[in-house]
Design an enzyme around this catalytic site. Structure first.
Site, short mmCIF file in Angstrom:
data_model
loop_
_atom_site.label_atom_id
_atom_site.label_comp_id
_atom_site.label_asym_id
_atom_site.label_seq_id
_atom_site.Cartn_x
_atom_site.Cartn_y
_atom_site.Cartn_z
N GLU A 15 36.55 34.88 50.94
CA GLU A 15 35.49 33.88 50.97
C GLU A 15 35.84 32.69 51.85
O GLU A 15 35.89 31.55 51.41
CB GLU A 15 35.15 33.45 49.54
CG GLU A 15 34.60 34.64 48.77
CD GLU A 15 34.16 34.34 47.34
OE1 GLU A 15 34.83 33.55 46.68
OE2 GLU A 15 33.16 34.91 46.92
N GLU B 80 35.52 43.53 44.73
CA GLU B 80 35.35 42.92 43.41
C GLU B 80 34.10 43.53 42.80
O GLU B 80 33.06 43.63 43.46
CB GLU B 80 35.17 41.39 43.51
CG GLU B 80 36.40 40.67 43.99
CD GLU B 80 36.22 39.15 44.13
OE1 GLU B 80 35.39 38.56 43.42
OE2 GLU B 80 36.92 38.58 44.98
#
Ligand code: GAL
Length: 958
Positions: free
Chosen positions: A407, A484
């Site tokens: 991210e 994820e």
């Protein structure tokens, strides 16, 4: 101390592999002098000087995270920076921790030595004997300084000033506690002239043969010899490539390692080499040519007492625990782990995505303006981080992908990191989820939390085309991973089975990594001396993200949550099924490599009285990816009868480094526990007035409300319609719009009130009609309770009919009672021993179980709905003191029994807030809403959603 530089640390040596050099080492871990200052301005000058007076300071262990030792406070934020987004600046209020150590060294360190810091969070300046060595940046990466010429035998003075924040903090915005400190070891390494600086073992595998090339960096590289005794490789010259002949390849299933010795005139270095090759073929990840499926978890480094300084035995034990739960892959979210973790992963067998220490997620709140990932000022720092990870960890066969970070948006610096890594180590794939839109510079198409239908679409190569045909073609050629998924926050994650089904049915889908392995709770003690786990906001942080840091398959103490057991079952690498007659067993081998040689099979038949018979089965060999049907011994089929359950288990035939002999890896069941008829047969008694109420068989009712007052002499309240549950973290998650919990609140499910419409006694029994509604709204539910009493007990038929404008969902459809709290023992026939909801509880088995009421509850760090047992056909509650008991029968209900109400459960913020209120709260549920994973990701899938509906069910009480 210049905290404004966007560049990397200074003064260190070039990054290199981590290896045991065979030369003397001196650990500098232990108690150091320590003093915390609120800011750089408040900190004194001259701490690096030898004669600086630190006599007034306290002490701290190294390694440590200061706030875990009473210096400052932990602070938790997920995405948001805890300081203004004003790169490269950080606020003046910036905790500074000064550390000093005096130490002696043996003479062998005086001929050249390196001082290694394995991890300093976050920015340090280092002095030795009054001389500035340099600075460190990149908290989860090592820094080494050359110090030989500065050392003396007696009384060396090492001073380290650590700032919590610096310009580099913009690169370390991972979702975790902000915990400054020298949290990994500090070591002095003898490094005399002629010692090896670096070693790169390149060990590939193709068609049964190993290929070996060892590159070294050292002043006397010409005098370096490499040997692999077990392969009869001797005196391999560095830099040459050798076909070493047939080898056992390394894989997570069979982690074959060979001792590899690199010797020079001054040292002998022992490394562990694993021969393996990672390729992408037909959009499929292959290791040694075999397609692999990642059954993965995301692993952070956290300890509830020590923060980021996780003791070695804790980390090793958790890796074993992973193996015991069928985990075969780890993403080191979101930074390189302690170096030992990768050595254990080599030995125990895990595929690892090694992730760089980089996250800039907080820039999302300023529309990614000035994101370091795309800022030339930060380029050198990002490349430095990538190089330090790759160089440190390059000799670990477990590492199959290098991840650029997490991210961190998009930008040229990321592409440059990818390019650097491909040049330096083309043998691994480059991963970065943030590049999923174009995937221009990565080797895998990686996503997080994509819903299962989208994953299936990608698996079929039917994902929408990218505008740029070249990029589209590139992405379509890539394998897919969910780096994820299945957010393991609180009760859940729901929906694992559907993901696994998708993974197993597309060659493009290489599996996924559950978010996440461990909860980041921090131990605290209540005023009454009871320990509990704290989370964000518990330390007075002005900005925080609450319990979003509590989202693990194991608690912070590494106690498995129910979700871990479900994961183990869902991803089991062997699927078995028994035919209806119990005569044959089907075995599908989903391993990548194993032909099941390391396993044994067992069977057992149980009935209510206990185990009836059991025995071993002939071992089976099935090629990976294949299946076979094998006969069961006649004894098994002959034992088949109503009310019996057959369980077949696949277990380790011998103890391994992570599991004992007999450890169960996969299982299946056949048969049933008796589903008892809920009907009471002919009514034998009619209601009569007496005992201050209406008496029907063993029950006394309130004639006005039609509610129970006592049953079998036990004081009982109820039944009340139950449509609500104490919201789970997933119920509260609004990932897809409105949270289920908000819908329920809006519908008023948590504050329903009832009125009795009618109580009608007849020869057949008692019919009670009640309407439940909620303040200010005209939707309601009419519930008709038909009670009858027969020899077999007291029967209840419940009809639930929604009235008026309902929408959204209900948490459950059930009936609630309260009973004396002295009923503390529970047993049941159905699924157990653990909890199950419509889309969780895959780990639960058919059988006969017992527990205490206290043990039914799962102590989620933030209390919430938990602990329901499902598929139950008989429940018995017992008072061990008096022997009084209550039995409830019915076809497949679920129940929960707690010493506190749902409202108390919902109101509690921590486990210590839950206090027994003197009653037993029993819910018998006909249906439950699914759990899903909306705390981050999709909610319950449509089949598991409980929309307002009519329902009928029957129960019998004895
Ligand atoms: C992801 C992130 C993780 C964690 C998770 C939610 O977006 O990569 O670090 O924050 O969400 O728990």
């Amino acid at each position: 101390m210049n905290l404004r530089s966007a560049g990397p640390g200074t003064g260190g040596i070039a990054p290199r592999a981590r290896f045991d050099s065979g030369l003397p080492e001196l650990s500098l871990d232990g108690d150091w002098r320590f003093q915390l200052w609120p800011s750089l301005d408040a900190a004194p000058g001259g701490v690096g000087a030898e004669d600086f007076d630190d006599s007034g300071w306290g002490s701290i262990p190294v390694p440590s995270s200061w706030p875990m030792h009473g210096h400052g406070q932990p602070a938790y934020t997920n995405v948001v920076y805890p300081f203004p987004v004003d790169p490269p600046f950080v606020p003046d209020a910036n905790p500074i921790g000064d550390h000093r150590l005096r130490f002696d060294v043996a003479p062998e360190f005086l001929n050249g030595a390196l001082l290694r810091f394995d991890g300093v969070d976050s920015a340090a300046t280092v002095w030795l004997n009054g001389r500035l060595l340099g600075t460190t940046r990149g908290s989860r990466l090592p820094t080494e300084f050359e110090v030989g010429n500065l050392l003396r035998e007696r009384d060396n003075v090492l001073a380290v000033r650590v700032a919590q924040f610096s310009a580099a903090s913009y690169l370390e915005d991972q979702d975790m506690w902000w915990l400054p400190g020298i949290f990994r070891s500090v070591t002095l390494l003898a490094h005399p002239a002629g010692a090896l600086r670096d070693i790169f073992v390149r060990a590939g595998y193709r068609d049964g043969r190993g290929e070996l090339r060892v590159e070294v960096d050292g002043p006397d590289a010409g005098q370096v010899r490499v040997s692999v005794p077990d392969l009869d490789v001797h005196d391999l010259v560095p830099g040459t490539t050798l076909d070493v002949g047939p080898v056992r390849p390394w894989s997570a299933e069979r982690p074959a390692l060979y001792d590899l010795i690199v010797s020079t005139p001054v040292q002998s270095v022992r490394l562990r080499a694993g021969f393996r090759t990672v390729t992408v073929d037909g959009a499929q990840i292959r290791i040694n040519g075999n397609p692999v499926l990642f059954r993965g978890v995301n692993r952070h480094e956290h300890h509830p007492d020590f923060g980021r300084a996780v003791p070695a035995q804790t980390a090793l034990a958790e890796l074993r625990l992973m193996k015991q739960h069928n985990v075969n892959a780890i993403r080191t979210s979101h930074y390189p782990p302690h170096p030992d973790v990768l050595s254990w992963a080599d030995e125990l067998g895990f595929y690892v995505i090694d992730e760089c220490d980089l996250e800039t997620h907080g820039f999302t709140f300023v529309e990614w303006r000035n994101n370091p990932s795309d800022d030339p000022a930060y380029r050198e720092a990002l490349l430095d981080r990538m190089a330090r990870m790759v160089e440190r960890d390059k000799n670990h066969p477990c590492v199959v992908m290098w991840s650029l970070g997490n991210e961190a948006g998009e930008g040229g610096n990321l592409a440059a990191m990818a390019q650097w890594s491909k040049n330096r180590d083309p043998s691994r794939l480059v991963h970065y989820e943030g590049a999923w839109r174009s995937t221009a510079y990565v080797d895998v198409y990686s996503r997080m939390y994509a819903p299962v239908d989208e994953v299936e679409t990608i698996g079929r190569f039917e994902d929408p085309a990218l505008a740029d045909p070249a990029l589209d073609e590139h992405r379509r050629g890539l394998p897919f991973v969910l780096c994820e998924y299945a957010h393991a926050m609180g009760n859940g994650p729901g929906g694992l089975s559907e993901y696994q089904h998708a993974f197993e049915n597309s060659t493009r889908l290489s599996g996924g990594f559950v978010w996440e392995w461990v909860e980041h709770g921090i131990h605290r003690t209540s005023p009454d001396g009871v320990r509990y786990d704290a989370y964000g906001g518990d330390f007075g942080e002005p900005v925080h993200d609450g319990n979003f840091v509590i989202d693990g398959l194991v608690s912070a103490d590494r106690v498995p949550r129910p979700g871990l057991l479900d994961f183990k079952k869902v991803v089991e690498p062997v699927r078995m099924a028994v035919d209806d007659d119990w005569r044959t067993l089907r075995v599908a081998n989903l391993h990548d490599v194993s032909d099941l040689a390391e396993f044994a099979l067992r069977w057992a038949v149980h009935e209510e009285a206990g185990q009836r018979c059991a025995g071993p089965l002939e071992p089976v060999r099935v090629a990976p990816g294949d299946s076979a049907v094998v006969p069961l011994p006649a004894e098994v089929g002959d034992a088949r009868a109503a009310g019996r359950v057959l369980t077949v288990s696949l277990v380790l035939a011998q103890a391994t480094a992570w599991g004992e002999e007999g450890h169960e890896v996969a299982w299946c069941q056949a048969g049933s526990v008796p589903v008892e008829d809920a009907g009471a047969g002919a009514a034998v008694t009619a209601p009569r007035t007496g005992d201050g109420g209406l008496v029907l068989g063993p029950a006394v009712f309130d004639p006005a409300t039609g509610l129970l007052r006592s049953l079998n002499g036990l004081a009982i309240d109820g039944p009340e319609l139950g449509l609500w549950r104490a919201p789970t973290d997933n119920d509260r998650g609004a990932a897809e719009g409105v949270a289920d919990a908000s819908v329920w609140e809006e519908l008023g499910l948590h504050r329903m009130v009832s009125r009795t419409v009618s109580v009608t006694a007849s020869a057949d029994g008692l019919v009670v009609v009640r309407r439940s509604g909620t303040a200010g709204r005209d939707h309601a539910v009419d519930v008709t309770y038909r009670w009858s009493s027969a020899e077999a007990g007291l029967s209840l038929a419940v009809d639930v009919v929604p009235v008026g404008p309902w929408s959204g969902s209900w948490a459950r459809i059930g009936v609630d009672f309260t009973l004396p709290a002295t009923l503390t023992e529970v047993d049941w026939a159905g699924l157990g021993p653990g909890p199950r909801y419509p889309d969780t509880g895959q780990a639960q088995r058919l059988g006969w179980f017992s527990s205490t009421v206290a043990d039914l509850s799962v102590d989620y760090t933030r209390p919430q709905e938990n602990g329901a047992r499902a598929g139950v056909s008989r429940l018995r509650l017992r008072d061990p003191g008096t022997g009084a008991q209550l039995t409830v029968r019915g076809p497949e209900f679920s129940f929960s029994a707690r010493p506190w109400s749902r409202y108390a459960l919902a109101a509690a913020r921590h486990t210590v807030d839950l206090v027994p209120d003197g009653r037993l709260h029993l819910s018998i549920d006909h249906q439950q809403h699914g759990i899903g994973t909306a705390s981050c990701g999709p909610g319950p899938l449509p089949p598991y959603r409980l929309t307002p509906r009519a329902a009928s069910f029957e129960l019998r009480f004895t």
